[in-house]
Design a protein around this motif. Structure first.
Motif, PDB file in Angstrom:
ATOM      1  N   PRO A   1       0.816  -1.225   0.000  1.00  0.00           N
ATOM      2  CA  PRO A   1       0.000   0.000   0.000  1.00  0.00           C
ATOM      3  C   PRO A   1       0.848   1.273   0.000  1.00  0.00           C
ATOM      4  CG  PRO A   1      -0.600  -1.441   1.838  1.00  0.00           C
ATOM      5  CD  PRO A   1       0.549  -2.072   1.155  1.00  0.00           C
ATOM      6  N   LEU A   2       1.963   1.200   0.725  1.00  0.00           N
ATOM      7  CA  LEU A   2       2.816   2.378   0.806  1.00  0.00           C
ATOM      8  C   LEU A   2       3.421   2.707  -0.564  1.00  0.00           C
ATOM      9  CD1 LEU A   2       3.870   4.461   2.744  1.00  0.00           C
ATOM     10  CD2 LEU A   2       5.733   2.935   3.355  1.00  0.00           C
TER      11      LEU A   2
ATOM     12  N   TYR B   1       2.301   1.811  -3.395  1.00  0.00           N
ATOM     13  CA  TYR B   1       1.196   2.175  -4.281  1.00  0.00           C
ATOM     14  C   TYR B   1       0.812   3.640  -4.069  1.00  0.00           C
ATOM     15  CZ  TYR B   1      -3.253   1.690  -6.705  1.00  0.00           C
ATOM     16  OH  TYR B   1      -4.295   1.833  -7.575  1.00  0.00           O
ATOM     17  N   ALA B   2       0.695   4.035  -2.814  1.00  0.00           N
ATOM     18  CA  ALA B   2       0.344   5.428  -2.521  1.00  0.00           C
ATOM     19  C   ALA B   2       1.443   6.370  -3.010  1.00  0.00           C
ATOM     20  CB  ALA B   2       0.104   5.606  -1.027  1.00  0.00           C
ATOM     21  N   MET B   3       2.692   5.899  -2.936  1.00  0.00           N
ATOM     22  CA  MET B   3       3.792   6.757  -3.398  1.00  0.00           C
ATOM     23  C   MET B   3       3.688   7.044  -4.885  1.00  0.00           C
ATOM     24  SD  MET B   3       6.912   5.132  -1.209  1.00  0.00           S
ATOM     25  CE  MET B   3       8.228   5.647  -2.297  1.00  0.00           C
ATOM     26  N   THR B   4       3.246   6.043  -5.679  1.00  0.00           N
ATOM     27  CA  THR B   4       3.129   6.287  -7.122  1.00  0.00           C
ATOM     28  C   THR B   4       1.969   7.226  -7.430  1.00  0.00           C
ATOM     29  OG1 THR B   4       1.657   4.405  -7.484  1.00  0.00           O
ATOM     30  CG2 THR B   4       4.015   3.985  -7.658  1.00  0.00           C
ATOM     31  N   ARG B   5       1.057   7.397  -6.462  1.00  0.00           N
ATOM     32  CA  ARG B   5      -0.074   8.303  -6.674  1.00  0.00           C
ATOM     33  C   ARG B   5       0.279   9.756  -6.369  1.00  0.00           C
ATOM     34  NH1 ARG B   5      -4.733   5.653  -8.783  1.00  0.00           N
ATOM     35  NH2 ARG B   5      -3.321   4.169  -9.716  1.00  0.00           N
ATOM     36  N   ALA B   6       1.394   9.940  -5.684  1.00  0.00           N
ATOM     37  CA  ALA B   6       1.773  11.293  -5.298  1.00  0.00           C
ATOM     38  C   ALA B   6       2.159  12.100  -6.536  1.00  0.00           C
ATOM     39  CB  ALA B   6       2.932  11.236  -4.317  1.00  0.00           C
TER      40      ALA B   6
ATOM     41  N   ARG C   1       7.769  12.670  -5.841  1.00  0.00           N
ATOM     42  CA  ARG C   1       8.100  11.248  -5.795  1.00  0.00           C
ATOM     43  C   ARG C   1       9.554  10.972  -5.459  1.00  0.00           C
ATOM     44  NH1 ARG C   1       5.001   9.134 -11.020  1.00  0.00           N
ATOM     45  NH2 ARG C   1       3.024  10.160 -10.568  1.00  0.00           N
TER      46      ARG C   1
ATOM     47  N   LEU D   1       9.966  11.259  -1.858  1.00  0.00           N
ATOM     48  CA  LEU D   1       9.331  10.155  -1.126  1.00  0.00           C
ATOM     49  C   LEU D   1      10.179   8.886  -1.193  1.00  0.00           C
ATOM     50  CD1 LEU D   1       5.527  10.518  -1.995  1.00  0.00           C
ATOM     51  CD2 LEU D   1       6.638  10.897   0.200  1.00  0.00           C
TER      52      LEU D   1
ATOM     53  N   LEU E   1      12.993   9.271   1.084  1.00  0.00           N
ATOM     54  CA  LEU E   1      12.519   9.158   2.454  1.00  0.00           C
ATOM     55  C   LEU E   1      12.262   7.684   2.821  1.00  0.00           C
ATOM     56  CD1 LEU E   1      12.027  11.610   4.218  1.00  0.00           C
ATOM     57  CD2 LEU E   1       9.582  11.417   3.748  1.00  0.00           C
ATOM     58  N   ALA E   2      11.827   6.917   1.820  1.00  0.00           N
ATOM     59  CA  ALA E   2      11.515   5.511   2.091  1.00  0.00           C
ATOM     60  C   ALA E   2      12.778   4.681   2.278  1.00  0.00           C
ATOM     61  CB  ALA E   2      10.673   4.926   0.956  1.00  0.00           C
TER      62      ALA E   2
ATOM     63  N   TYR F   1      10.355  -4.030  10.088  1.00  0.00           N
ATOM     64  CA  TYR F   1      10.824  -2.647  10.166  1.00  0.00           C
ATOM     65  C   TYR F   1      12.160  -2.468   9.451  1.00  0.00           C
ATOM     66  CZ  TYR F   1      12.012   1.857  12.176  1.00  0.00           C
ATOM     67  OH  TYR F   1      12.350   3.166  12.342  1.00  0.00           O
TER      68      TYR F   1
ATOM     69  N   LEU G   1      11.914  -3.172   5.459  1.00  0.00           N
ATOM     70  CA  LEU G   1      10.870  -2.499   4.680  1.00  0.00           C
ATOM     71  C   LEU G   1      11.413  -1.749   3.446  1.00  0.00           C
ATOM     72  CD1 LEU G   1       7.822  -2.272   4.747  1.00  0.00           C
ATOM     73  CD2 LEU G   1       8.029  -0.222   6.131  1.00  0.00           C
ATOM     74  N   PRO G   2      12.499  -0.983   3.580  1.00  0.00           N
ATOM     75  CA  PRO G   2      12.993  -0.270   2.402  1.00  0.00           C
ATOM     76  C   PRO G   2      13.328  -1.193   1.231  1.00  0.00           C
ATOM     77  CG  PRO G   2      14.046   0.577   4.373  1.00  0.00           C
ATOM     78  CD  PRO G   2      13.266  -0.638   4.784  1.00  0.00           C
TER      79      PRO G   2
ATOM     80  N   PHE H   1       5.043   6.198   6.627  1.00  0.00           N
ATOM     81  CA  PHE H   1       6.242   6.951   6.995  1.00  0.00           C
ATOM     82  C   PHE H   1       6.314   7.182   8.497  1.00  0.00           C
ATOM     83  CE2 PHE H   1       6.236   7.854   2.433  1.00  0.00           C
ATOM     84  CZ  PHE H   1       7.545   7.496   2.168  1.00  0.00           C
TER      85      PHE H   1
ATOM     86  N   TYR I   1       9.521   6.342  10.700  1.00  0.00           N
ATOM     87  CA  TYR I   1      10.302   7.411  11.328  1.00  0.00           C
ATOM     88  C   TYR I   1      10.032   7.660  12.800  1.00  0.00           C
ATOM     89  CZ  TYR I   1      12.589   8.528   7.034  1.00  0.00           C
ATOM     90  OH  TYR I   1      13.378   8.438   5.948  1.00  0.00           O
TER      91      TYR I   1
END
Lengths: 302, 264
Positions: free
Chosen positions: A106-107, A109-114, A119, A122, A125-126, A180, A183-184, B17, B21
Motif C-alpha cells: 500500500p505504501l 502504491y500510494a507513493m506512485t499516486r503522489a 516522488r 518520497l 525518504l523511504a 521494520y 521495509l525499504p 512513513f 520514522y
C-alpha cells in the motif's frame, strides 16, 4: 575498432581487478568454510584440525586431507536443536517477508499516486532508514516494546491496559524487527514496478466495466509481479540468516540459525560446527539465491 | 479514473512513513532526557552528550569506525566503478554471468556467512585481524552497492556524447576525462557515501573480521545495548543519525543537481 583494440589492455584490468577481489574475498572464503566444516574441533589456535600449511609436503597434505570428515555435518544434521533452528528461521523469515509485503505494497502504491515532483523525495525518504544504523533501529524497538517501554507506558496511561503487555523478547518482536528493518528493500522494487505501469490500463479496465477492486487484482498486481518477487527475495534471503534482530529482540527461546552460528563461533569456539551451520544455511538459501541472481543478471543486461 | 492523492492514499503515506520514522524520532527525543531511565521523561538535558565525550572507549571506537569507513568507501568506489563499467560496457565476455552473480550476491547474502567465511580465510592465510581486514570485508560489500548505483547511471547514459567527442578527434583518455567521468562522478560520490555509511553501521562483519584494538563503534554500541537501555546510547545514536542524515542529504543533492536530464 582501433580504439577498442588499444583499450583492450585497460579493459582487461578494469574487469580483472574487481573480479579478482570478489573471487578472493567472497568466493574463495566459501571453499575455506567448507574445508573447516570438514575438520574437527581442537583445543588449539586456530581451534580446528587438521591445519593445512603451504609448507607441508605432498604426503603430509594428502594425509591431512584424508583426515577431513563429514562428522560435523552429521552431528549438525541429526541434532534436533539445529533442525528446529532451521525450521524456525524459515518460518519466521517467511512470515516476516509476507508481513513486509503487506505493509510495503500500500505504501509503494500510494507513493506512485503522489504528484511527480514529490516522488523522488518520497523514494529518498523511504530508503533513508536503511542507511541509518541497523543497531539503532533495533534499539528503538527495544525502547518501544519493553515491559517498561514506551508502548506499554502509553497504553497504561490511556487506561487501555492495566498491566504491561509482554511484547519484548518474543517471536512477534522479532517479526516486527524484521519488517521494520527490511521495509525499504521491499518498497523500492515495488515502487519501481508500480510506477512503470500505464494508468491507461486501469482506465481501460474500468471502461470495460471492471470494479476498481477487480482491476487492482487483475491488472495492478499481476503487472507488479517482478517487483513483488524481487522484494520478497531481497527480504527473505537475508532475514533467514539474521542474527542481530533475534539476538536483541527475541527471547532466549527464539531459535534462528544465524544466532546458532554466532553462538557456536563466539561462545563455544567451535569453528567446524559454525562452518557446517553456515554451509547448511547456504544450502537452504541456494534456490532463492539462484532465482534472485537470475533476475538481477537478466535486469542488468547491457 | 482519478490519478493523484486521495485522503485514503494520504493516510497510507502518513501511517507508512510514521511507522518508519517515529521509532527513530523517539530515540533522538529521549537522548535529551535528564533521567537515567531512558523511557521515563525527567526534563530536558544534554548531559548524556557531555558524558559521551568523556567516554574514552566509545571515542576510540568511533575513530576506528570513521577511518575504516573512509578506507572501505574509497576502495569500494574504485572497485565498484570498475565492476559497473565491466558489466555495462564490455558486452559479452567469458563468465559474464558468473561475474555479475558475484557482484550481486553479497547484497543479499546473510552477513553471518560473509563474516564467518572472511574470518576463516584470514585465519587460514595467517593474516592478523585488525583495521585492514575490516576494511577488506566492508569494501567487498560496498563494491556491490557502488556497482549497482554507477551501473544505473551508466545505463541511462547518452553515449552519443562520447562518440561525438571521439569523432572530433579526442583521445579515449580525453573522452573519459572530459565526458564520461564528469557524468558518472555524482553516481560515484553517491556510491562512496553509501559504502561509507554501510561500513560505519556494520556490526556483524566487523565482529568477525576485527582484531584486538580495532573495536568499531557498532561493536561498542552492541555490547552496551545487550546490557540494557542507557541514555548514552540514545545520544550516540542521535549523533550517528545526524551524521548519516547529512551524508545522505549531500549525496542526493549532488546526484540530483548535477544530472537534471538523467531521466530515462
Amino acid at each position: 575498432m582501433s580504439v577498442r583494440l588499444r583499450l583492450s589492455a585497460l579493459r582487461r584490468w578494469v574487469l580483472a581487478v574487481p573480479a579478482l577481489w570478489l573471487v578472493i574475498f567472497f568466493l574463495a572464503p566459501f571453499l575455506w568454510v567448507l574445508k573447516i566444516a570438514l575438520s574437527k574441533p581442537a583445543v588449539a589456535q586456530p581451534p580446528y584440525e587438521p591445519v593445512l600449511l603451504l609448507a607441508d609436503s605432498w604426503a603430509v597434505m594428502i594425509e591431512k586431507i584424508a583426515a577431513l570428515s563429514f562428522d560435523t555435518f552429521e552431528i549438525v544434521m541429526t541434532d534436533d536443536l539445529y533442525f528446529a533452528a532451521y525450521l524456525s528461521s524459515l518460518r519466521l523469515a517467511a512470515i516476516a517477508t509476507w508481513l513486509t509485503l503487506l505493509v510495503a505494497f500500500p505504501l509503494a502504491y500510494a507513493m506512485t499516486r503522489a504528484p511527480k515532483k514529490w516522488r523522488a523525495a518520497l523514494v529518498m525518504l523511504a530508503i533513508a532508514p536503511f542507511w541509518t544504523s541497523f543497531l539503532i533501529r533495533i534499539y528503538a524497538w527495544i525502547m518501544l516494546l519493553k515491559d517498561e517501554g514506551l508502548i506499554n507506558k502509553a497504553l497504561l496511561s490511556l487506561g487501555l491496559i492495566h498491566a504491561p503487555l509482554s511484547m519484548f523478547a518474543t517471536e512477534s518482536a522479532v517479526l516486527v524487527g524484521i519488517v521494520y528493518s527490511y521495509l525499504p528493500f521491499m518498497i523500492l522494487p515495488l515502487y519501481n514496478a508500480l510506477e512503470r505501469q500505464d494508468p491507461a490500463l486501469l482506465e481501460a479496465a474500468s471502461d470495460l466495466g471492471a470494479t476498481p477492486f477487480s482491476a487492482f487484482w487483475r491488472i495492478t498486481v499481476p503487472l507488479a509481479r517482478p517487483g513483488i518477487l524481487a522484494g520478497l527475495l531481497l527480504v527473505f534471503i537475508p532475514a533467514v540468516g539474521e542474527f542481530v534482530i533475534p539476538d536483541l529482540l527475541g527471547g532466549s527461546d527464539t531459535l534462528m540459525i544465524g544466532r546458532s552460528l554466532w553462538s557456536e563461533f563466539f561462545d563455544n569456539r567451535d569453528w567446524p560446527t559454525a562452518s557446517a551451520v553456515a554451509i547448511l544455511l547456504l544450502a537452504l538459501l541456494i534456490v532463492p539465491l539462484m532465482v534472485y541472481e537470475r533476475q538481477q543478471v537478466r535486469e542488468a543486461k547491457p | 479514473m482519478k490519478r493523484g492523492l486521495t485522503p485514503f492514499h494520504l493516510s497510507i503515506l502518513a501511517l507508512g512513513f510514521g511507522f518508519l520514522y517515529v521509532p527513530i524520532a523517539l530515540v533522538v527525543f529521549y537522548s535529551f532526557n535528564a533521567s537515567r531511565l531512558v523511557t521515563v521523561w525527567g526534563g530536558f538535558s544534554t548531559q548524556w552528550y557531555v558524558s559521551l565525550f568523556a567516554n574514552e572507549a566509545l571515542l576510540q571506537a568511533a575513530s576506528v569506525s570513521l577511518r575504516v569507513a573512509v578506507a572501505a568507501g574509497a576502495l569500494s568506489t574504485v572497485l565498484g566503478t570498475c565492476a559497473a563499467f565491466a558489466l555495462q560496457r564490455f558486452g559479452r565476455f567469458p563468465a559474464r554471468s558468473l561475474f555479475a552473480g558475484l557482484v550481486y550476491a553479497p547484497l543479499v547474502m546473510p552477513e553471518v556467512i560473509i563474516g564467518l567465511s572472511l574470518l576463516l580465510l584470514f585465519v587460514g592465510l595467517g593474516i592478523d585481524r585488525g583495521f585492514w581486514t575490516i576494511v577488506a570485508g566492508h569494501a567487498t560489500l560496498g563494491l556491490c552497492f557502488v556497482a549497482v548505483v554507477v551501473q544505473a547511471r551508466l545505463s541511462g547514459f547518452d553515449r552519443s556524447l562520447e562518440e561525438a567527442a571521439q569523432d572530433l578527434g579526442a583521445s579515449p583518455a580525453r573522452v573519459f576525462r572530459s565526458i564520461t567521468l564528469p557524468l558518472i562522478l555524482p553516481a560515484m560520490l553517491a556510491g562512496f557515501l553509501l559504502a561509507f555509511t554501510l561500513s560505519l553501521d556494520d556490526f556483524v562483519i566487523a565482529s568477525f573480521t576485527s582484531g584486538p584494538g580495532s573495536t568499531t563503534l557498532p561493536m561498542r554500541i552492541y555490547s552496551q545495548v545487550r546490557l540494557g537501555l542507557t541514555p548514552e546510547i540514545n545520544a550516540v545514536s542521535t549523533l550517528l543519525i545526524g551524521f548519516v542524515g547529512c551524508a545522505l542529504l549531500v549525496a542526493s543533492t549532488v546526484n540530483r543537481l548535477k544530472a537534471p536530464s538523467q531521466a530515462r
